[in-house]
Design an enzyme around this catalytic site. Structure first.
Site, PDB file in Angstrom:
ATOM      1  CG  HIS A  60     112.270  54.478 -22.525  1.00 37.82           C
ATOM      2  ND1 HIS A  60     112.054  54.362 -23.876  1.00 37.82           N
ATOM      3  CD2 HIS A  60     111.412  53.615 -21.926  1.00 37.82           C
ATOM      4  CE1 HIS A  60     111.102  53.460 -24.093  1.00 37.82           C
ATOM      5  NE2 HIS A  60     110.690  52.996 -22.929  1.00 37.82           N
ATOM      6  CD  GLU A  62     117.681  55.775 -24.587  1.00 42.04           C
ATOM      7  OE1 GLU A  62     116.935  55.436 -23.639  1.00 42.04           O
ATOM      8  OE2 GLU A  62     117.863  55.057 -25.589  1.00 42.04           O
ATOM      9  CB  CYS A  90     112.041  54.564 -28.440  1.00 47.32           C
ATOM     10  SG  CYS A  90     111.471  55.678 -27.140  1.00 47.32           S
ATOM     11  CB  CYS A  93     114.273  58.398 -25.990  1.00 49.94           C
ATOM     12  SG  CYS A  93     113.682  57.524 -24.526  1.00 49.94           S
TER      13      CYS A  93
HETATM   14  N1  LIG Z   1     116.572  52.681 -26.110  1.00 48.64           N
HETATM   15  C1  LIG Z   1     115.699  52.306 -25.125  1.00 48.64           C
HETATM   16  C2  LIG Z   1     114.622  51.502 -25.404  1.00 48.64           C
HETATM   17  C3  LIG Z   1     113.770  51.163 -24.388  1.00 48.64           C
HETATM   18  N2  LIG Z   1     113.978  51.607 -23.137  1.00 48.64           N
HETATM   19  C4  LIG Z   1     115.026  52.406 -22.856  1.00 48.64           C
HETATM   20  O1  LIG Z   1     115.237  52.827 -21.699  1.00 48.64           O
HETATM   21  N3  LIG Z   1     115.885  52.746 -23.866  1.00 48.64           N
END
Ligand SMILES: Nc1ccnc(=O)[nH]1
Length: 164
Positions: A60, A62, A90, A93
């Site tokens: 992801h 973040e 999420c 993250c």
């Molecule tokens: N906020 C996010 C959700 C899913 N994937 C990501 O890279 N970022």
């Protein structure tokens, strides 16, 4: 010193994160983007999602951004930094941001709004857990700002047709 940016700064940096989310999609990844901004408003790092091209299930935007940041900057400095992201981080993250010690999170679209877009898509079975709830269980006063409803359409535009 935290929270020194105003509404227009937030919108400017969120638009950059949205631009990066568009590049991530064009590069073959899911449409998410994040930016790290330093205490005086310098863009320090940009990161798109890399989960597909790097075959990296935790790729992801973040999470990869804060891992990179923690190799370059110390925790004291990161506490003064702001992570801008096109979509609310999420639960995974948010945990990574917590451990990185980045002190402020700003997001455009909420996780709940993302869930409405992705539903049960196997590429993003969205964890329906607001990042504020994750942060509230920790021991740090991390500042969370968002959603920015005036940017929702710009985020959604980048996701258009992706989750069908
Ligand atoms: N906020 C996010 C959700 C899913 N994937 C990501 O890279 N970022």
């Amino acid at each position: 010193m935290r929270g020194q940016f105003d509404e227009l700064d937030h919108i400017k940096f969120l638009r950059l994160a949205i631009e990066i989310s568009s590049k991530a999609r064009k590069s073959g990844n899911t449409p998410f983007g994040a930016v790290l901004v330093g205490p005086t408003g310098d863009v320090l790092l940009e990161q798109g999602n890399v989960e597909i091209t790097e075959k990296r299930c935790t790729g992801h935007a973040e999470l990869v951004l804060v891992e990179r940041a923690s190799r370059i900057y110390d925790k004291e400095f990161l506490w003064q930094c702001t992570l801008y992201t096109s979509v609310e981080p999420c639960a995974m993250c948010t945990g990574a941001i917590y451990w990185s010690n980045v002190g402020t999170i700003v997001y455009a679209l909420s996780e709940r709004q993302l869930l409405a877009l992705t539903r049960d898509h196997p590429q993003n079975p969205t964890l329906d857990l607001p990042c504020r709830e994750v942060i509230a269980r920790g021991q740090k006063d991390i500042c969370v700002i968002g959603p920015f409803d005036e940017l929702a359409n710009e985020v959604i535009e980048v996701h258009k047709g992706y989750w069908e």
